[in-house]
Scaffold this motif. Sequence first.
Motif, PDB file in Angstrom:
ATOM      1  N   UNK A 439      39.384  22.743  35.640  1.00 21.50           N
ATOM      2  CA  UNK A 439      40.158  23.964  35.523  1.00 21.50           C
ATOM      3  C   UNK A 439      40.315  24.589  36.895  1.00 21.50           C
ATOM      4  N   UNK A 440      41.399  25.313  37.078  1.00 22.92           N
ATOM      5  CA  UNK A 440      41.658  25.975  38.353  1.00 22.92           C
ATOM      6  C   UNK A 440      40.912  27.305  38.381  1.00 22.92           C
ATOM      7  N   UNK A 441      39.668  27.255  38.845  1.00 25.01           N
ATOM      8  CA  UNK A 441      38.837  28.447  38.917  1.00 25.01           C
ATOM      9  C   UNK A 441      38.299  28.621  40.326  1.00 25.01           C
ATOM     10  N   UNK A 442      38.268  29.875  40.780  1.00 27.30           N
ATOM     11  CA  UNK A 442      37.706  30.134  42.104  1.00 27.30           C
ATOM     12  C   UNK A 442      36.208  29.845  42.143  1.00 27.30           C
ATOM     13  N   UNK A 443      35.547  30.011  40.998  1.00 26.01           N
ATOM     14  CA  UNK A 443      34.108  29.783  40.960  1.00 26.01           C
ATOM     15  C   UNK A 443      33.739  28.318  41.183  1.00 26.01           C
ATOM     16  N   UNK A 444      34.727  27.419  41.133  1.00 31.64           N
ATOM     17  CA  UNK A 444      34.442  26.004  41.377  1.00 31.64           C
ATOM     18  C   UNK A 444      33.893  25.766  42.772  1.00 31.64           C
ATOM     19  N   UNK A 445      34.220  26.658  43.696  1.00 31.27           N
ATOM     20  CA  UNK A 445      33.736  26.459  45.059  1.00 31.27           C
ATOM     21  C   UNK A 445      32.226  26.660  45.163  1.00 31.27           C
ATOM     22  N   UNK A 446      31.641  27.367  44.182  1.00 35.71           N
ATOM     23  CA  UNK A 446      30.210  27.651  44.220  1.00 35.71           C
ATOM     24  C   UNK A 446      29.427  26.841  43.188  1.00 35.71           C
ATOM     25  N   UNK A 447      30.014  25.798  42.643  1.00 36.15           N
ATOM     26  CA  UNK A 447      29.280  24.971  41.679  1.00 36.15           C
ATOM     27  C   UNK A 447      28.256  24.112  42.429  1.00 36.15           C
ATOM     28  N   UNK A 448      27.050  23.926  41.865  1.00 36.87           N
ATOM     29  CA  UNK A 448      26.017  23.118  42.550  1.00 36.87           C
ATOM     30  C   UNK A 448      26.271  21.621  42.405  1.00 36.87           C
ATOM     31  N   UNK A 449      27.236  21.127  43.129  1.00 35.74           N
ATOM     32  CA  UNK A 449      27.587  19.712  43.039  1.00 35.74           C
ATOM     33  C   UNK A 449      26.430  18.837  43.512  1.00 35.74           C
ATOM     34  N   UNK A 540      31.238  36.267  36.477  1.00 38.06           N
ATOM     35  CA  UNK A 540      31.827  34.950  36.752  1.00 38.06           C
ATOM     36  C   UNK A 540      33.146  34.773  35.995  1.00 38.06           C
ATOM     37  N   UNK A 541      33.175  35.160  34.736  1.00 36.55           N
ATOM     38  CA  UNK A 541      34.416  35.072  33.955  1.00 36.55           C
ATOM     39  C   UNK A 541      35.488  36.013  34.493  1.00 36.55           C
ATOM     40  N   UNK A 542      35.058  37.192  34.940  1.00 40.35           N
ATOM     41  CA  UNK A 542      36.000  38.159  35.526  1.00 40.35           C
ATOM     42  C   UNK A 542      36.683  37.557  36.754  1.00 40.35           C
ATOM     43  N   UNK A 543      35.896  36.950  37.611  1.00 39.59           N
ATOM     44  CA  UNK A 543      36.443  36.335  38.823  1.00 39.59           C
ATOM     45  C   UNK A 543      37.468  35.266  38.476  1.00 39.59           C
ATOM     46  N   UNK A 544      37.120  34.399  37.532  1.00 41.41           N
ATOM     47  CA  UNK A 544      38.022  33.309  37.170  1.00 41.41           C
ATOM     48  C   UNK A 544      39.280  33.817  36.477  1.00 41.41           C
ATOM     49  N   UNK A 545      39.153  34.880  35.694  1.00 40.75           N
ATOM     50  CA  UNK A 545      40.320  35.434  35.003  1.00 40.75           C
ATOM     51  C   UNK A 545      41.266  36.138  35.962  1.00 40.75           C
ATOM     52  N   UNK A 546      40.725  36.816  36.986  1.00 42.24           N
ATOM     53  CA  UNK A 546      41.562  37.570  37.935  1.00 42.24           C
ATOM     54  C   UNK A 546      41.931  36.761  39.165  1.00 42.24           C
ATOM     55  N   UNK A 547      41.348  35.566  39.312  1.00 38.99           N
ATOM     56  CA  UNK A 547      41.602  34.712  40.474  1.00 38.99           C
ATOM     57  C   UNK A 547      41.401  35.486  41.772  1.00 38.99           C
ATOM     58  N   UNK A 548      40.299  36.208  41.837  1.00 35.36           N
ATOM     59  CA  UNK A 548      40.023  37.044  43.001  1.00 35.36           C
ATOM     60  C   UNK A 548      38.533  37.403  43.015  1.00 35.36           C
ATOM     61  N   UNK A 549      38.029  37.740  44.182  1.00 39.62           N
ATOM     62  CA  UNK A 549      36.736  38.398  44.364  1.00 39.62           C
ATOM     63  C   UNK A 549      35.510  37.502  44.186  1.00 39.62           C
ATOM     64  N   UNK A 550      35.661  36.185  44.210  1.00 39.77           N
ATOM     65  CA  UNK A 550      34.466  35.347  44.136  1.00 39.77           C
ATOM     66  C   UNK A 550      33.575  35.545  45.345  1.00 39.77           C
ATOM     67  N   UNK A 551      34.180  35.881  46.497  1.00 39.83           N
ATOM     68  CA  UNK A 551      33.391  36.114  47.701  1.00 39.83           C
ATOM     69  C   UNK A 551      32.601  37.415  47.609  1.00 39.83           C
TER      70      UNK A 551
END
Length: 641
Positions: A439-449, A540-551
């Motif tokens: 999914x296109x989520x900003x939180x993907x950048x912080x996933x523990x790969x 986390x859901x808020x960030x992904x829904x608004x596509x903003x503010x993960x930083x």
Amino acid sequence: MCASGKYTSRGPALIPRMKTKHRIYYITLFSVVLLGLIATGMFQFWPHSIESTAEWSLDRRSVHDAPLVRLPVSSPIPERGDLSCRMHTCFDVYRCGYNPKNRIKVYIYPLQRFVDEVGVPISSTGLSREYNDLLSAISDSDFYTDDVTRACLFVPSIDVLNQNSLRIRETAQALAMLPRWDKGMNHLLFNMLPGGPPDYSTALDVPRDRALLAGGGFSTWTYRQGYDVSIPVYSPLSADVELPEKQPGPRRYFILSSQTAIHREYRAELERLKEENGEALLLLDKCSNLSQGAASARKRCYKGQVFDYPQILQTRWFWDAYFSSMKAIGMTALEIINDRIYPYAARTYEQWNNPPVVKWSSVNSPLFLPLIPPRSPGFTAVVLTYDRIESLFRVITEISKVPSLAKLLVVWNNQNKSPPEESLWPKIAVPLKVVRTKENKLSNRFFPYDEIETEAVLAIDDDIIMLTSDELQFGYEVWREFPDRLVGYPGRLHLWDHEMGKWKYESEWTNEVSMVLTGAAFYHKYFNYLYTYKMPGDIKNWVDAHMNCEDIAMNFLVANITGKAPIKVTPRKKFKCPECTAIDGLSLDQTHMVERSECINKFASVFGTMPLKVVEHRADPVLYKDDFPEKLKSFPNIGSL
């Protein structure tokens, strides 16, 4: 093998004469040496005290075979129990000492039958099956020692799980007679039923001096914070329970109460919470319309609706780990005490509460790292991208010039388009891995790969092409000195708007910063786990829904955990992207600043506080502004304002 035939006339005759003359002497000497070696070995491995010869083993001993001990009427009785006891006042941690495994050693007293002067036992049940299982579990664990001189903790073989089966005074006298009692110092008692009706006690009534109590009925009045251990009450019916695996998705009930016969005041408090929270709380009680028996004991009801207990809990991992058996309960109690004695090696909150599916074993908390992590592993650059191929390739090329780069991970966030073919990617000297997200989520950048094997992570956007290799290398060196901080380049500030009565996001040049944007920032990979699995509320859901503010969310998280401000690196304050336009440049949107302010207020509300810390500090290379030849500077290519 041949020997020389040149013997003197004296030689061959001397050898047999010598053997004959001194044979007894050598035999005696050899025997003395041999006996000495045997004696040395025996004393080396022989138990160091009489107590240690009585190893706990159910196979070797039983209650009927245990030696009988009569308690004189005049036997001393311990004090009632010191409610002020804490680990630093009533526990001798020096007895535990240092060991490489950071594990306490537990000694179990030999089994004895205590009776009074006329031969009446101190307990009507003797050694219960549950306490026997508990002692056996300890003896089979790596906590156990049969050497009393090495023990840090002492567990009596006197069963006090159920106070209703005990003679209070005589049990206390039996405890005081234990060879190492010493006013209960470093002794641990297990009790689950501190009393029966009508006077329900909240702690064991047996006088016990300074002994620790692992109890199942504490109240705030009797529990000694950080000293006693609160344990569940075990039921033999639990042995036949099979719990289902937790189903994916959010749980249906946030709070679930299934205990029956709760005190009326506690019940009233739960009823009040139920009224306030509705379906979020399920308040179960005993079923009144079922026949008595084992079947009814495993049922709970709410307004006529019948639930299977404990299946309704859906907490199989917690059940198996901490509640399912006397072994689980006993080992958990010892682990808690072990964490108190060796706090630097204690299990983390996540290790206690997260099922093994969350792979915490591969990451360490930066709060307990060495002051400066080793330089050799380097860092992993994580580039979040969607569709800016040309800019992405330029970022990869620039980052690849940084000496400490260990791996480059591209998080491909576009589900409608495949990443370029492998042959088109820049050729770099370190591994390059592309991860495609679902999914296109900003939180993907912080996933523990799993691909992130270094402790240091550089989060960077696919349009940050202006940072030089010197600036990135210097940022990594700064992070090594502050591994628990966010170390980044673009600085931002939060301000309180007195007119509006809320927080405001500020991106203009100031002498203060409280955030560094993760479009270009170093941090410890531990925070990926916290962001993904432990972010408070719905942030986390808020960030992904608004596509903003993960930083901003990451800044809140790190500041809340560490209580520290971020570190801004190098003079750069503006990050300009020549190729960016108003169409694909998120920061150029006119509503961007308003949305960022909303994020700050939203996150502060969820956290219940404002964790961000304001600081007037920036990290620059030592010789950055000095008038020295460039060849003398470690980082000559640091960009200007």
